[in-house]
Write a protein that holds these residues in place. Structure first.
Motif, short mmCIF file in Angstrom:
data_model
loop_
_atom_site.label_atom_id
_atom_site.label_comp_id
_atom_site.label_asym_id
_atom_site.label_seq_id
_atom_site.Cartn_x
_atom_site.Cartn_y
_atom_site.Cartn_z
N GLY A 76 2.40 -0.21 -17.52
CA GLY A 76 1.82 -1.57 -17.50
C GLY A 76 2.51 -2.50 -16.52
N PRO A 77 3.84 -2.70 -16.64
CA PRO A 77 4.51 -3.64 -15.74
C PRO A 77 4.35 -3.26 -14.26
N LEU A 78 4.44 -1.96 -13.97
CA LEU A 78 4.28 -1.51 -12.57
C LEU A 78 2.88 -1.87 -12.07
N HIS A 79 1.87 -1.56 -12.87
CA HIS A 79 0.50 -1.83 -12.44
C HIS A 79 0.26 -3.33 -12.30
N ALA A 80 0.86 -4.10 -13.21
CA ALA A 80 0.70 -5.57 -13.12
C ALA A 80 1.28 -6.06 -11.79
N THR A 81 2.48 -5.58 -11.45
CA THR A 81 3.14 -6.04 -10.22
C THR A 81 2.32 -5.67 -8.98
N GLN A 86 10.46 -8.34 -9.33
CA GLN A 86 9.81 -7.42 -10.28
C GLN A 86 10.30 -5.98 -10.10
N GLN A 87 10.72 -5.65 -8.89
CA GLN A 87 11.25 -4.31 -8.60
C GLN A 87 10.33 -3.17 -9.05
N PRO A 88 9.15 -3.08 -8.44
CA PRO A 88 8.22 -2.02 -8.86
C PRO A 88 8.82 -0.63 -8.74
N TRP A 89 9.75 -0.44 -7.79
CA TRP A 89 10.40 0.88 -7.67
C TRP A 89 11.19 1.23 -8.94
N ALA A 90 11.73 0.21 -9.62
CA ALA A 90 12.42 0.46 -10.90
C ALA A 90 11.38 0.58 -12.02
N GLN A 91 10.35 -0.30 -11.97
CA GLN A 91 9.29 -0.23 -13.00
C GLN A 91 8.63 1.15 -13.01
N ALA A 92 8.60 1.79 -11.83
CA ALA A 92 7.92 3.09 -11.73
C ALA A 92 8.64 4.18 -12.53
N ARG A 93 9.90 3.92 -12.87
CA ARG A 93 10.64 4.94 -13.61
C ARG A 93 10.38 4.85 -15.12
N ALA A 94 9.77 3.74 -15.56
CA ALA A 94 9.54 3.56 -17.00
C ALA A 94 8.30 4.34 -17.45
N THR A 95 8.27 4.71 -18.72
CA THR A 95 7.09 5.43 -19.23
C THR A 95 5.90 4.49 -19.32
N ASP A 96 6.16 3.23 -19.68
CA ASP A 96 5.06 2.26 -19.75
C ASP A 96 4.69 1.85 -18.33
N ILE A 149 0.82 -1.22 0.00
CA ILE A 149 0.00 0.00 0.00
C ILE A 149 0.86 1.27 0.00
N SER A 150 2.08 1.19 0.53
CA SER A 150 2.95 2.37 0.44
C SER A 150 3.26 2.66 -1.03
N MET A 151 3.56 1.61 -1.80
CA MET A 151 3.92 1.84 -3.21
C MET A 151 2.71 2.29 -4.01
N ILE A 152 1.53 1.74 -3.67
CA ILE A 152 0.32 2.20 -4.39
C ILE A 152 0.10 3.68 -4.07
N GLY A 153 0.39 4.04 -2.82
CA GLY A 153 0.27 5.44 -2.42
C GLY A 153 1.23 6.31 -3.23
N LYS A 154 2.46 5.82 -3.34
CA LYS A 154 3.50 6.62 -3.95
C LYS A 154 3.38 6.69 -5.49
N TYR A 155 3.10 5.54 -6.09
CA TYR A 155 3.15 5.49 -7.56
C TYR A 155 1.77 5.56 -8.23
N CYS A 156 0.69 5.31 -7.47
CA CYS A 156 -0.63 5.23 -8.13
C CYS A 156 -1.65 6.11 -7.43
N GLU A 157 -1.21 7.12 -6.77
CA GLU A 157 -2.07 8.07 -6.07
C GLU A 157 -3.03 7.40 -5.09
N GLY A 158 -2.57 6.34 -4.50
CA GLY A 158 -3.37 5.70 -3.44
C GLY A 158 -4.56 4.92 -3.95
N ARG A 159 -4.62 4.64 -5.25
CA ARG A 159 -5.73 3.86 -5.80
C ARG A 159 -5.20 2.60 -6.46
N LEU A 160 -5.96 1.50 -6.30
CA LEU A 160 -5.53 0.24 -6.91
C LEU A 160 -5.39 0.42 -8.42
N PRO A 161 -4.22 0.08 -8.98
CA PRO A 161 -4.04 0.31 -10.43
C PRO A 161 -4.85 -0.69 -11.26
#
Ligand code: MSP
Length: 664
Positions: A458-463, A446-456, A377-389
């Protein structure tokens, strides 16, 4: 994939699949006792098994209750000068309240003093008597009041009760007997032909071993002249029913035996959970009684092991009985339930220590499960504005990391269900915790913290979506163990009905709704940093009874952190003088030397120490306590002491150490 192996689906005649009803019982507890960890264990176990069956959609009935007749109840009531019925009415509440606090979801609570039970016992007795299954004879033998059982001379252990090793009484009197001996051969054959009947295997062998000796007929009466508190024999008003013959019948009187055939045959046969100490009554007396009544045998009698204190037996005389209430107060109901179920391999003994509790809590709940939730939930907060991607379509179907993770989860769900049927619950729990660990590893790879830097995205949301799904399923699978915490966990993932777990959602993906807000990060299972000391003894009286330590935010009630504890400064001090305080019989005024600082302390130890015996002792003092006045005399600190029952001893240091040393 659907649930298969364990629910044993049956066709209901309309082509739909239907599971056999599930009826589970606990022993009915002696109403005189105070609920302890042994009672709590069997009851939580039955509760967890019942909740799992309900969760998997099976029609379930869960019975517990209290055993309220017999000599011990009569003696306790006489001591108190009240009627036995009034006594049991007072004490039954302890069990009912304990089960409420432990979140026990029993469907019924039977008391053997209830008319619905007594009448059935009497009808059974009359029927067996009319059919010659019960006869009158002279009894001459030994009786154990503690176990409420008769023993032949040859069965005694060094002249004492072979079960509890207490003294036995010689008894000679006319009594009524149930022709149990005639069922011996049948019972041996039945046990051998039905491996699921007595479990685990080694308990089945124990019963078969017992049945190698000739089986005696069972004395089922007590003359009222000796014991009046029981169910009167319908064919002789001078006698009451032997308490075990009465108690065992609860399992059938509670579900409609002789009153409602449809209801009775719906639920019966039961699964009886018992402790290993009541194996003979359940696997020998009870089957013979049922056979004589022409009632089918219970499905399974499962005997679990005992909780030991460290390696010692828990007993009132040793004063080491664990009160489940204390544990719940300290650590919370859910984690206590989890510990009981995860720590004991069903059938074996287990050792209860606070250290073991903290170790398991920190490993499974704080580090693995709690940490996973917090990360997600911290990463969803940080990378997806607190909403399930919203995950890219088909991530659970196509080959790939999310689908792989999901396959593992499905296998866990199926494995756990088989574990329930095989009574390997702790193994099932380990499977779920392993899945939690696998999800933590999934995040590492999967390293979502690295996926978050990509423009796509998709992989971040999948993880993040797949990890949330894993949490949803694991929380669903652990829900029967920790209903409150798992509801909180599922609510944190934005589920609208976090309390309703249905079997389909545990094996199907995409149960979470993308776009729903997740909770703010916080600790669901905060780490316990250090074992708590035993309840601190207060040598110096406090101005008023202190309130219980309020739960630190995010900590189970009563738990303090390492930082909290480190605020208390403990130091050694030497007692230089001691004198009574006028008008205060319990208090002494002490002059102590702490390093080079002199202080005056008022301590409530006058009933345990003479002033002269204290001079020169090195004691332990709470050095940073705000001063208070007791009976007008200032006290600048508090001495530590240990107390139990009538005794109190000061805490001192082992060997020479100058005063003022820091205690840590
Ligand atoms: N009244 C009878 C049961 C009649 S059932 C028809 C009785 N009651 S009891 O209150 O003494 O015990 C109930 C259960 O608690 C037993 O199954 C016993 O094994 C269990 N335990 C008591 N101490 C225990 C531990 N220390 N650990 C685990 N269970 C133990 O017997």
């Amino acid at each position: 994939m659907r649930w298969q192996s364990a629910v044993q689906p049956l066709a209901d005649g309309k082509g739909r699949m239907k599971s056999k009803p599930y009826y589970i019982t606990t022993p009915i507890y002696y109403v005189n006792d105070r609920p302890h960890i042994g009672h709590a264990y069997t009851t939580v176990l039955a509760d967890v098994l019942a909740r799992y069956q309900r969760l998997f959609g099976r029609d379930t009935w869960f019975l517990t209750g209290t055993d309220e007749h017999g000599q011990k109840v009569q003696e306790a009531a006489t001591k108190l000068g009240i009627e036995p019925q009034a006594h049991v009415d007072n004490t039954v509440v302890r069990f009912q309240e304990a089960w409420k606090r432990l979140q026990i979801s029993n469907d019924d609570f039977i008391r053997t003093t209830e008319p619905r039970h007594k009448i059935i016992v009497q009808e059974i007795l009359q029927d067996l008597f009319d059919r010659g299954e019960i006869y009158r004879d002279e009894y001459d033998g030994w009786y154990c009041v503690g176990c409420e059982r008769f023993f032949a001379e040859k069965d005694l252990a060094d002249g004492q009760c072979p079960e509890c090793h207490r003294a036995v009484q010689r008894v000679r009197e006319a009594n009524y007997f149930f022709k149990m001996s005639k069922y011996q051969d049948w019972l041996v054959e039945y046990i051998q032909a039905h491996p699921e009947f007595i479990q685990p295997d080694f308990r089945r062998n124990e019963t078969l071993g017992f049945l190698r000796k000739p089986l005696q007929d069972l004395c089922i009466s007590r003359p009222k002249s000796r014991l009046a508190w029981g169910i009167e024999l319908p064919f002789d008003k001078d006698y009451v029913t032997y308490v075990w013959f009465d108690a065992l019948v609860n399992y059938i009187s509670a579900v409609g035996y002789r009153r409602d055939d449809k209801r009775f045959s719906h639920w019966w046969p039961a699964i009886h959970l018992i402790g290993k100490d009541i194996l003979t009554t359940h696997t020998v007396y009870w089957p013979c009684m049922l056979k004589a009544m022409d009632v089918p045998m219970p499905k399974t009698i499962f005997a679990h092991g005992w909780w030991l204190m460290g390696s010692a037996k828990m007993s009132k005389s040793l004063g080491n009985v664990v009160n489940p209430m204390d544990m719940m107060d300290r650590y919370g109901v859910d984690s206590f339930r989890y510990f009981l179920m995860a720590e004991m391999t069903l059938g074996q003994d287990a050792s209860f220590t606070e250290e073991a509790f903290i170790r398991r809590y920190n490993a499974d709940l704080a580090n693995d499960l709690g940490n996973l939730l917090n990360r997600v939930i911290s990463m969803i907060g940080k990378y997806c504005e607190g909403r399930l991607p919203t995950p890219p379509p088909g991530i659970f179907e196509k080959e790939g990391p999310a689908a792989e993770l999901f396959e593992q989860l499905k296998a866990v769900a199926t494995g756990l269900q088989a574990d329930l049927e095989h009574f390997t619950l702790s193994q099932g729990i380990t499977r779920v915790i392993e899945a939690v660990r696998a999800t933590n590893r999934f995040l590492e790879t999967q390293q979502p913290w690295a996926q978050a830097r990509a423009t796509d995205r998709g992989p971040l949301h999948a993880t993040l979506y797949a990890a949330s799904e894993a949490l949803r399923i694991c929380a669903g699978l652990l829900y029967p163990l920790m209903p409150t915490k798992m509801t909180e966990l599922r609510a944190a993932l934005g589920m609208e009905n976090p309390m309703t777990v249905n079997p389909e959602e545990l094996t199907q993906p995409e149960g979470l709704e993308p776009g729903r807000p997740v909770a703010a990060p916080g600790a669901l299972f905060p780490r316990i940093e250090a074992p708590l000391p035993e309840a601190p003894p207060a040598a110096a009286p406090r101005p008023a009874k202190s309130a219980p330590v309020p739960g630190t935010i995010g900590h189970p009630e009563g738990i303090i952190t390492y930082d909290d504890f480190s605020k208390v400064q403990l130091r050694t001090a030497k007692i230089m003088s001691a004198e009574p305080i006028e008008g205060a019989v319990k208090l002494l005024k002490l002059n102590i030397l702490m390093g080079d600082e002199r202080r005056q302390i008022v301590a409530g130890i006058a009933l345990y120490y003479k002033p002269d015996d204290l001079i020169g002792k090195t004691v332990v003092v709470v050095a940073n306590l705000a001063p208070i006045k007791l009976r007008g005399v200032e006290s600048q600190g508090m001495l530590l002491a240990a107390s139990k029952g009538e005794r109190l001893r000061l805490v001192t240091v082992d060997g020479d150490l100058s005063s003022g040393a820091v205690v840590k």
